[in-house]
Design a protein around this motif. Structure first.
Motif, PDB file in Angstrom:
ATOM      1  N   GLY A 191     -62.657  40.720 -44.441  1.00  0.00           N
ATOM      2  CA  GLY A 191     -61.587  40.827 -43.460  1.00  0.00           C
ATOM      3  C   GLY A 191     -60.609  39.677 -43.544  1.00  0.00           C
ATOM      4  O   GLY A 191     -60.592  38.901 -44.501  1.00  0.00           O
ATOM      5  N   SER A 192     -59.777  39.559 -42.520  1.00  0.00           N
ATOM      6  CA  SER A 192     -58.767  38.502 -42.477  1.00  0.00           C
ATOM      7  C   SER A 192     -58.664  37.990 -41.052  1.00  0.00           C
ATOM      8  O   SER A 192     -58.972  38.700 -40.085  1.00  0.00           O
ATOM      9  N   ILE A 193     -58.214  36.738 -40.928  1.00  0.00           N
ATOM     10  CA  ILE A 193     -58.024  36.113 -39.629  1.00  0.00           C
ATOM     11  C   ILE A 193     -56.699  35.367 -39.651  1.00  0.00           C
ATOM     12  O   ILE A 193     -56.333  34.769 -40.670  1.00  0.00           O
ATOM     13  N   HIS A 194     -55.963  35.418 -38.560  1.00  0.00           N
ATOM     14  CA  HIS A 194     -54.669  34.737 -38.505  1.00  0.00           C
ATOM     15  C   HIS A 194     -54.333  34.399 -37.059  1.00  0.00           C
ATOM     16  O   HIS A 194     -54.887  34.981 -36.115  1.00  0.00           O
ATOM     17  N   HIS A 195     -53.416  33.443 -36.930  1.00  0.00           N
ATOM     18  CA  HIS A 195     -52.902  33.066 -35.620  1.00  0.00           C
ATOM     19  C   HIS A 195     -51.643  33.877 -35.339  1.00  0.00           C
ATOM     20  O   HIS A 195     -50.769  33.999 -36.185  1.00  0.00           O
ATOM     21  N   VAL A 196     -51.570  34.454 -34.148  1.00  0.00           N
ATOM     22  CA  VAL A 196     -50.429  35.284 -33.774  1.00  0.00           C
ATOM     23  C   VAL A 196     -49.307  34.372 -33.290  1.00  0.00           C
ATOM     24  O   VAL A 196     -49.434  33.699 -32.267  1.00  0.00           O
ATOM     25  N   HIS A 240     -47.047  34.126 -29.429  1.00  0.00           N
ATOM     26  CA  HIS A 240     -47.819  34.564 -28.266  1.00  0.00           C
ATOM     27  C   HIS A 240     -47.726  33.516 -27.158  1.00  0.00           C
ATOM     28  O   HIS A 240     -47.847  32.320 -27.388  1.00  0.00           O
ATOM     29  N   SER A 241     -47.489  33.960 -25.964  1.00  0.00           N
ATOM     30  CA  SER A 241     -47.364  33.047 -24.823  1.00  0.00           C
ATOM     31  C   SER A 241     -47.889  33.753 -23.578  1.00  0.00           C
ATOM     32  O   SER A 241     -47.656  34.955 -23.388  1.00  0.00           O
ATOM     33  N   PRO A 242     -48.620  33.044 -22.716  1.00  0.00           N
ATOM     34  CA  PRO A 242     -49.005  31.630 -22.842  1.00  0.00           C
ATOM     35  C   PRO A 242     -50.243  31.479 -23.715  1.00  0.00           C
ATOM     36  O   PRO A 242     -50.934  32.442 -23.993  1.00  0.00           O
ATOM     37  N   GLY A 243     -50.531  30.248 -24.081  1.00  0.00           N
ATOM     38  CA  GLY A 243     -51.727  29.941 -24.844  1.00  0.00           C
ATOM     39  C   GLY A 243     -51.629  30.336 -26.296  1.00  0.00           C
ATOM     40  O   GLY A 243     -50.559  30.458 -26.870  1.00  0.00           O
ATOM     41  N   ALA A 244     -52.808  30.548 -26.895  1.00  0.00           N
ATOM     42  CA  ALA A 244     -52.906  30.886 -28.313  1.00  0.00           C
ATOM     43  C   ALA A 244     -53.722  32.160 -28.456  1.00  0.00           C
ATOM     44  O   ALA A 244     -54.588  32.471 -27.634  1.00  0.00           O
ATOM     45  N   ARG A 245     -53.441  32.895 -29.541  1.00  0.00           N
ATOM     46  CA  ARG A 245     -54.175  34.131 -29.816  1.00  0.00           C
ATOM     47  C   ARG A 245     -54.506  34.188 -31.305  1.00  0.00           C
ATOM     48  O   ARG A 245     -53.622  34.012 -32.151  1.00  0.00           O
ATOM     49  N   PHE A 246     -55.782  34.408 -31.589  1.00  0.00           N
ATOM     50  CA  PHE A 246     -56.247  34.626 -32.949  1.00  0.00           C
ATOM     51  C   PHE A 246     -56.726  36.067 -33.073  1.00  0.00           C
ATOM     52  O   PHE A 246     -57.354  36.609 -32.149  1.00  0.00           O
TER      53      PHE A 246
END
Length: 481
Positions: free
Chosen positions: A456-461, A464-470
């Motif tokens: 699979g794959s993983i990335h940071h979006v 995105h607000s507020p905060g962070a989303r992976f």
């Protein structure tokens, strides 16, 4: 200072100077070849001029004889004839005008004529061929030279030996060669100095820097100091300095990882024994009929089991080798619930929201995928460490969605302050991709390695607000089945 400089020079690598020598010889040979190209027409012109001078001398002699006799073709005294023939190195001198030929002077013996040269009609290629024929093979022949004089109505003729002409041409060639050699040496020296100063010396400096850097890559003094030049050499020096600096940082990180692996391997045995003892105690706690104990004992036992499994794989991870996933079909929502229960004690202020559909199933390694999700959730919780305002909402949400029946997209997001620019540049890199001050970045690196092992794959979006989303995207089923 002098001793340090001498020591540095002693360790300075010795490189052959073949390139500079080749350039010097190439420059000199190129100039000599150019001089040869100039010499070919010039030696031909020298031959024509030499013969034309003889013809002009005949014209002057005929004019002097005419004045002395009162006619166009005067007779010369015997002593004047001998002197004229001697000065021209000729055997016969004659002048022709209006179809009439007049002999001005003649030696007692006139040999047969081997070659005739008409300066009025001789072409340039024929003149070049005749010049080299005289230069290479002449000397013993007799030539007859004809050429117009005055206004062109008169023609002078002179019969002479070829030896004086060849001797004069050899002297001329020697002078041309000497001048060409001096010019080539001087020009080659100037070109060599210029190329050595602006090209070879900087290239040698970069080459020596690479050799010295290879011998001791971790020494900061071995990194080349780039010059302020704005040409290709300056650009190459700056890129070389950047490359060496980057390589040094990578070597330091690799050494740090090696030291960390060694340290972890030393404590692994004792840690595993300690966890084994804790597991025995937890097994006994499960026999106590207290409702609170019965509620938390299973979670404690599962956590200790995973911790023991982790300690058994520490050495493999220290060797940068993650064990192959042993895939099973799981319900993702229950795995996320288990992660939330394990993380609940890290920060009581954080709210957890499991938005994974209850019927969503996927085929992964339960223990490995638990580690990946747990690391992402732990990072999200740690994002709230510096938030002292009680009015702030601290929430971690895990959601998932089925993508076309083939893949599952899992999201882990928080309401924290988000990631800094530096953290976004080095995400998923151990010891560089930490999302908080003082972090190691190992959590994201381990999660990325586990996800990649599952294909699979993983990335940071971004945005995105507020905060962070992976987000993790992984197949629902093993593609090999």
């Amino acid at each position: 200072m002098t001793g340090a400089r001498e020591e540095a020079n002693a360790h300075r690598p010795t490189l052959p100077r073949r390139l500079s020598t080749r350039i010097l010889w190439f420059t000199m040979i190129s100039i000599m070849l150019a001089e040869v190209a100039v010499f070919v027409p010039s030696v031909s012109k020298f031959r024509r001029d030499w013969l034309h001078t003889k013809v002009e001398t005949v014209a002057a002699a005929s004019l002097a004889a005419g004045r002395s006799s009162g006619g166009p073709f005067g007779l010369m005294a015997p002593e004047d004839e001998a002197e004229l023939l001697h000065s021209l190195g000729a055997q016969l001198i004659a002048v022709e005008s209006q179809g009439m030929s007049r002999l001005l002077a003649r030696a007692e013996e006139v040999g047969p004529v081997d070659r005739e040269v008409d300066l009025a009609t001789e072409s340039i290629p024929a003149s070049i061929r005749a010049a080299f024929d005289t230069l290479l093979f002449g000397g013993q022949r007799t030539i007859r030279a004809l050429g117009p004089i005055g206004d062109g109505t008169m023609t002078a003729e002179v019969v002479l030996l070829e030896q004086p002409l060849r001797r004069a041409m050899l002297v001329y060639s020697r002078n041309i060669f000497t001048i060409s050699l001096l010019l080539a040496s001087f020009a080659g020296l100037l070109v060599y100095i210029a190329i050595s100063r602006y090209l070879l010396r900087p290239m040698r400096r970069m080459t020596e820097s690479m050799v010295r850097f290879r011998e001791e890559p971790e020494n900061p003094a071995r990194v080349i100091v780039a010059s302020s030049r704005d040409d290709e050499i300056g650009i190459a020096e700056r890129h070389l300095a950047d490359m060496q600096g980057t390589l040094q940082r990578m070597l330091r990180e690799q050494r740090h990882l090696a030291d960390l692996g060694l340290a972890v391997s030393k404590i692994n045995h004792d840690l595993r024994n300690t966890l084994a003892s804790a597991q025995l105690v937890s097994d006994r706690l499960s026999d106590i009929p207290d409702p609170q104990v019965q509620r938390f004992a299973p979670t404690l036992i599962r956590s200790l089991d995973r911790a023991l499994h982790y300690t058994q794989s520490v050495l493999a991870y220290g060797r940068a080798v993650e064990s192959n996933p042993q895939k099973r079909v799981i319900r993702l929502r229950l795995l996320v619930d288990d992660v939330f229960e394990m993380m609940a004690g890290l920060d009581d202020r954080v709210q957890f929201a499991n938005e994974v559909p209850p019927d969503l199933e996927m085929e992964v390694d339960p223990d490995h995928f638990h580690r990946a999700v747990a690391n992402l959730v732990r990072n999200a919780i740690q994002a709230f460490e510096n938030d002292a305002d009680e009015a702030l909402v601290r929430r971690v949400v895990v959601d998932a969605v089925d993508v076309d029946g083939e893949d599952v997209r899992i999201g882990v997001q928080d309401t924290g302050p988000g990631l800094s620019a530096r953290a976004r540049e080095n995400l998923f890199k151990a010891f560089r991709g930490s999302t908080r001050a003082g972090g190691t970045g190992l959590g994201l690196a381990i999660a990325a390695e586990i996800v990649q092992a599952h294909g699979g794959s993983i990335h940071h979006v971004e945005g995105h607000s507020p905060g962070a989303r992976f987000e993790i995207v992984v197949g629902k089923r093993d593609s090999r089945m």
